[in-house]
Design an enzyme around this catalytic site. Structure first.
Site, mmCIF file in Angstrom:
data_model
loop_
_atom_site.group_PDB
_atom_site.id
_atom_site.type_symbol
_atom_site.label_atom_id
_atom_site.label_comp_id
_atom_site.label_asym_id
_atom_site.label_seq_id
_atom_site.Cartn_x
_atom_site.Cartn_y
_atom_site.Cartn_z
ATOM 1 N N CYS A 342 -22.081 -24.919 79.470
ATOM 2 C CA CYS A 342 -21.248 -24.063 80.327
ATOM 3 C C CYS A 342 -20.288 -24.815 81.248
ATOM 4 O O CYS A 342 -19.134 -24.390 81.400
ATOM 5 C CB CYS A 342 -22.100 -23.067 81.109
ATOM 6 S SG CYS A 342 -23.758 -23.549 81.484
ATOM 7 N N LYS A 476 -30.433 -12.144 83.754
ATOM 8 C CA LYS A 476 -30.221 -12.263 82.313
ATOM 9 C C LYS A 476 -31.021 -11.219 81.561
ATOM 10 O O LYS A 476 -31.977 -10.640 82.077
ATOM 11 C CB LYS A 476 -30.632 -13.653 81.837
ATOM 12 C CG LYS A 476 -32.092 -14.004 82.091
ATOM 13 C CD LYS A 476 -32.441 -15.386 81.555
ATOM 14 C CE LYS A 476 -33.914 -15.719 81.812
ATOM 15 N NZ LYS A 476 -34.327 -16.944 81.145
#
Length: 649
Positions: A342, A476
């Site tokens: 990321c 998440k």
């Protein structure tokens, strides 16, 4: 004292009463059937005194909690049996020192320091002794000792129990359970007597276990057992164990020549062999095709990055223990093996000013990352030190989050449908407000958690909420998939992140001409290719659908005079895009067919005189069970269509 029953009725009992007393007060038959109780939501046995004003539900063998009770008592029965086992060998039972013996999923274990090694060959004899103890229907007794009295019992005799007592907080109750002279330090709970234990158990294996998981401490022997209410449950579980051994991806990986882990290369580092690489590339191609259809742009980033990159993202030091040490150069620079993709994608986004018109920007990469897993935790493909993620990061406006999340959810479900992974559950991981491991603004966290739940609700997805299960930068959604043996695996994940954009100070110019902060969605439907393939190998037992199979067709000529036609069959299949081999070895036809079946090739085509003359092939389809003779052109067309559509059969 007063206690309350689940129906609200109150009972008055003498102070210090137990659940056994409650059962007897209700009825004589319940007292006979009782095995334990739920007391204010906590599992109790029939011996432990009840608190004043407690709500008490009496348990019988029909209740699911019964399993935990009898499994815990079985651990004690096993420990008693081990002492008897060594007594029969001439040892003093006190030479057998006991560590801990908890309940685990499907059974129990006990860590034991024995005067000589215990082998798997000893387990049947220990089992026999356990059955005898159960048949004697020994009553259990619970009692409590003061700290010094408890220590005096073990000090100088048993270092493990001594340490456990010393580590208990001051003032904590120290309880013991006794059955026929066998006594163990234990919190409980237990069934009231050994006769309440169903005889449907089996000791499965012995393993080494460091005392309290510390490699610097003594190595004990851990005996594992499984236990169930019924014979049928036990037999089904033992069948699953045997089936799991047959499906073990490490064994099948060698047999089918899919991958190799070489100590000289390094622990937890996978070498993909030609056949395994075909499997891997097919999955990559599948995901790449789906991503391109859905507007993703593919990128590639380096295997290392500046330490400052990961300090800014927070991955260092948050995950420092699971990362390889930084590489420090002479000029003062420091680099880290990439633990996450990321931060690299964030820097691609940040390379120039961005406009709201460019969003959502979907960047995808099959990026290899590295984690320093402990040697003892490595396991084939499912726990490695270098792995490739089907990683992507979506940069979008706050208003686009739900739609993008739903798009990722649709992609993840497409993956599961294509591979026949239809049995799964979803869990939303949110932060624990009392923990300091999370970064970012509480308001952003609340918004992100709400957006995930709203998207799941809109998609009609059932889910549970797991507090404390969020990533350090955002909540998440994880998917936990069941394989054909009902084992659960955590696979795809989707994360909503308001924090990395803040940490990297990235933005976009909105329609109002002002700078705004984008939101990131992290997603990986496969998770890691290595782990995903390991799970697929076991799920399919190496018998992959045609589109995934490394070798899709083997052509078997019956004799040498059929070789030319066999090669013609191969050429036509290859022209249609299929992976084909001709087995022209000087072996008998049945041996060639057997070898192809051992390699789990989906389709075997046998050709002889008749097939050569008529332009046909004798089809043996492993997954459909087909055993027919068909025109070659028809077979080529049908197989090519199955590959094109990625059919599951």
């Amino acid at each position: 004292m007063k206690i309350r029953l689940p129906d609200g009725k109150e009972l008055e009992l003498p102070e210090g009463s137990t659940a056994r007393d409650v059962a007897a007060k209700i009825s004589r038959s319940l007292a006979k059937e009782a095995v334990g109780a739920i007391v204010d939501g906590e599992l109790y046995d029939l011996f432990k005194p009840l608190p004043e004003g407690a709500t008490v539900q009496i348990l019988t063998r029909k209740d699911p909690e019964y399993q935990q009770l009898f499994r815990h008592t079985l651990a004690h029965v096993m420990a008693q049996a081990v002492k008897e086992f060594f007594a029969k060998k001439g040892y003093d039972p006190e030479e057998v020192k006991l560590g801990i013996g908890p309940v685990i999923e499907n059974g129990f274990y006990y860590d034991i320091d024995a005067p000589e090694p215990i082998s798997d060959a000893d387990l049947p004899e220990i089992e026999k002794l356990m059955h005898r103890i159960i048949k004697r229907n020994l009553p259990l007794r619970r009692y409590v000792l003061e700290r010094e009295e408890a220590l005096a019992r073990y000090r100088g005799k048993d270092p493990y129990k001594t340490e456990l007592i010393e580590d208990l907080p001051e003032g904590e109750e120290i309880s013991f359970y006794e059955q026929e002279g066998f006594t163990d330090l234990c919190r409980g709970p237990h069934v009231p007597s050994t006769g309440k234990i169903p005889p449907h158990f089996k000791l499965t294996h012995v393993a080494g276990a460091y005392w309290r998981g510390d490699e610097s401490r003594p190595m004990l022997q851990r005996i594992y057992g499984v236990a169930f209410r019924t014979k049928e449950e036990l037999e089904h579980y033992l069948w699953q164990l045997e089936e799991a051994k047959k499906r073990d991806h490490r064994r099948l990986g060698r047999q089918l020549e899919l991958f190799h882990i070489d100590p000289m290369v390094g622990k937890g580092l996978v070498l993909w062999l030609p056949k395994g690489n075909v499997l891997r590339e097919e999955l990559v191609a599948f995901m790449r095709d789906e991503q391109i259809k859905r507007g993703y742009q593919l990128v590639t980033t380096p295997h290392i990055g500046s330490l400052e990159l990961y300090k800014t993202s927070g991955h260092y030091p948050y995950y420092a223990e699971s990362q390889f040490p930084p590489m420090e150069l002479e000029d003062g620079e420091a680099y880290l093996l990439k633990p996450m993709n990321c931060p690299h994608h964030v820097r691609i986004y940040a390379m120039r000013p961005r406009s709201y018109r460019e969003l959502p920007l979907r960047l995808a990469e099959f990026g290899t990352v590295y984690r320093f897993e402990q040697s003892g935790e490595l396991h084939g493909l499912t726990r490695v030190r270098g792995f490739t993620q089907d990683d992507a990061h979506i940069f979008c406006t706050p208003e686009q989050v739900k739609e993008e999340f739903l798009g990722v959810l649709d992609l993840t479900l497409k993956v599961f449908r294509t591979l026949g992974l239809s049995d799964f559950r979803a869990r939303i991981g949110v932060r624990d407000p009392g923990s300091d491991k999370y970064v970012g603004d509480a308001e952003h966290w609340a918004v992100a958690e709400r957006q995930i739940q709203e998207a799941c609700d809109e998609a009609g997805l059932d889910y549970t909420i797991e507090e404390g299960d969020a990533a350090f930068y955002g909540p998440k959604l994880d998917f936990v998939v069941k394989d054909v043996l009902s084992r659960e695996w955590q696979l795809g994940t989707i994360q909503v992140d308001y924090n990395l954009p803040e940490r990297f100070d990235i933005g976009y110019k909105g329609a109002d001409g002002e700078e705004h902060r984008p939101v990131m969605i992290h997603r990986a439907p496969f998770g890691s290719l290595e782990r995903f393939i390991g799970i697929l190998i076991e799920h399919f037992a190496g018998e992959f659908p045609l589109w995934l199979a490394p070798v899709q067709v083997v052509v078997v000529p019956i004799t040498d005079r059929h070789h030319d036609y066999a090669r013609k069959v191969r050429a036509e299949l290859e022209a249609a895009g299929l992976r084909v081999e001709v087995d022209d070895r000087p072996e008998r036809m049945n041996a060639k067919i057997r070898d192809a079946e051992t390699q789990k090739v989906p389709v075997i085509l046998v050709v002889g005189d008749k097939e050569t003359e008529e332009g046909t092939v004798a089809v043996r389809d492993r997954r459909t069970g087909e055993r027919t003779t068909r025109a070659l052109s028809e077979v080529v067309r049908d197989l090519a269509e199955r590959v094109r559509t990625r059919a599951r059969e």
